[in-house]
Design a protein around this motif. Structure first.
Motif, short mmCIF file in Angstrom:
data_model
loop_
_atom_site.label_atom_id
_atom_site.label_comp_id
_atom_site.label_asym_id
_atom_site.label_seq_id
_atom_site.Cartn_x
_atom_site.Cartn_y
_atom_site.Cartn_z
N VAL A 50 0.83 -1.21 0.00
CA VAL A 50 0.00 0.00 0.00
C VAL A 50 0.86 1.26 0.00
O VAL A 50 2.02 1.23 0.39
CB VAL A 50 -0.94 0.05 1.23
N ARG A 51 0.27 2.36 -0.46
CA ARG A 51 0.84 3.69 -0.25
C ARG A 51 0.21 4.23 1.01
O ARG A 51 -0.97 4.01 1.26
CB ARG A 51 0.52 4.61 -1.43
N VAL A 52 0.98 4.96 1.79
CA VAL A 52 0.51 5.41 3.10
C VAL A 52 0.40 6.92 3.11
O VAL A 52 1.31 7.63 2.68
CB VAL A 52 1.47 4.94 4.22
N VAL A 98 4.97 5.42 9.47
CA VAL A 98 5.58 4.19 8.96
C VAL A 98 6.31 4.40 7.65
O VAL A 98 7.00 3.50 7.18
CB VAL A 98 4.53 3.06 8.81
N GLY A 99 6.16 5.57 7.03
CA GLY A 99 6.79 5.85 5.75
C GLY A 99 5.75 6.02 4.67
O GLY A 99 4.55 5.90 4.90
N ALA A 100 6.22 6.30 3.45
CA ALA A 100 5.31 6.58 2.33
C ALA A 100 4.70 5.32 1.73
O ALA A 100 3.69 5.39 1.05
CB ALA A 100 6.05 7.35 1.25
N SER A 125 8.72 1.57 5.47
CA SER A 125 10.13 1.88 5.30
C SER A 125 10.74 2.53 6.55
O SER A 125 11.95 2.49 6.74
CB SER A 125 10.32 2.79 4.09
N GLU A 126 9.89 3.13 7.41
CA GLU A 126 10.39 3.80 8.61
C GLU A 126 10.09 3.04 9.90
O GLU A 126 10.76 3.26 10.91
CB GLU A 126 9.80 5.21 8.71
N ALA A 127 9.08 2.18 9.89
CA ALA A 127 8.72 1.45 11.11
C ALA A 127 7.86 0.25 10.75
O ALA A 127 7.25 0.21 9.69
CB ALA A 127 7.95 2.36 12.08
N ALA A 128 7.84 -0.72 11.64
CA ALA A 128 6.96 -1.89 11.51
C ALA A 128 6.16 -2.00 12.81
O ALA A 128 6.72 -1.95 13.90
CB ALA A 128 7.76 -3.15 11.25
N LEU A 129 4.85 -2.13 12.67
CA LEU A 129 3.94 -2.16 13.82
C LEU A 129 3.04 -3.37 13.74
O LEU A 129 2.77 -3.89 12.65
CB LEU A 129 3.09 -0.89 13.84
#
Length: 110
Positions: A47-49, A59-61, A82-86
């Motif tokens: 997905v795009r965020v 979490v990133g783009a 790309s910036e975090a995993a939840l």
């Protein structure tokens, strides 16, 4: 809460997991274990965020959403960006187990 799509009548009622409770990387794995329960991935969705609201995590783009199921109604959801995993854990609810309340202008009047 996770609603998989407009045609779905089930939803997952979820609670966030603390960092480190499940091993997360850049890609949701095919299976995960949390608190002695094994979860198998049922869906992988790139997905795009777009971050909206003050409490939304960063979490990133782009990200990959992993949906997991265990025996019974237990569910686990992972968002690997790309910036975090939840991760979140909860249960699946059928349409008979929840009620959608009306919203919009009709509910604002007294």
């Amino acid at each position: 809460m996770l609603v998989p799509g407009p045609a779905q009548t089930t939803l997952a009622w979820l609670t966030p997991l603390a960092a480190g409770q499940v091993p997360l990387g850049a890609e949701p794995p095919p299976a995960l274990e949390h608190a002695g329960t094994r979860f198998e991935r049922t869906r992988r969705l790139p997905v795009r965020v777009q971050r909206l609201g003050t409490g939304a995590p960063q979490v990133g783009a782009s990200a990959v959403i992993g949906e997991y199921a265990a025996a019974g109604l237990e569910r686990l959801v992972v968002v690997a960006g790309s910036e975090a995993a939840l991760a979140w854990r909860g249960v699946s609810l059928s349409a008979a187990e929840y009620e959608v309340l009306p919203g919009g202008q009709s509910t604002l009047g007294t």
